[in-house]
Design an enzyme around this catalytic site. Structure first.
Site: not given
Length: 151
Positions: A74, A77
């Site tokens: 991600c 993230c």
């Protein structure tokens, strides 16, 4: 007589008893070490959790625990990771910040209905009390935690 709080070690995940007034001391003035592994209970960085340590931190800790549910693939993230670490330095010792890799531990993400990542969830004594999704900067993370009642 001071109240004794349970603080879970971010390294060995053992529950320690700490006098509550020690948590209100100015940052850097009081060193609190784990009774088992003798490492700092607050190291200024998020604790890395797995299934067993997640349960210990969320259910046994007397301070709020903010978990960043994330995955290595991600992009947002990974972008938020340094800000989350900076927020940990700002918010400790009144709040424990921790990270849980939902790819490595999908059952926990499913159990907590994590639909998008990054998602931060604040737990207080085993119960979810606040949630926010999306990448945030360090100041926004700290502001959200304080607004949600974490510090």
């Amino acid at each position: 007589m001071s109240e004794s709080l349970h603080i879970v070690c971010p390294h060995c995940h053992v529950t320690n008893r700490v006098a509550s007034e020690r948590l209100s001391a100015p940052p850097g003035t009081v060193q609190m070490d784990c009774g088992r592994c003798h490492r700092p209970l607050f190291a200024g960085e998020p604790a890395v959790l797995d299934e067993g340590s997640f349960v210990r931190h969320v259910e046994r800790s007397h301070i709020p625990v903010v978990v960043d549910f994330w995955a290595p693939w991600c992009g947002p993230c990974r972008t938020m990771a340094p800000a989350f670490a900076q927020a940990a330095r700002t918010l400790e010792p009144s709040v424990r910040l921790a990270k849980l890799d939902t790819e490595a531990h999908p059952a926990i993400g499913a159990r907590h209905a994590i639909r998008s990542i990054p998602t931060m969830v604040m737990f207080r004594q085993g119960r979810e009390v606040a949630r926010i999704s999306g990448a945030l900067g360090a100041a926004d993370i700290a502001r959200w935690v304080r607004t949600a009642g974490g510090a």
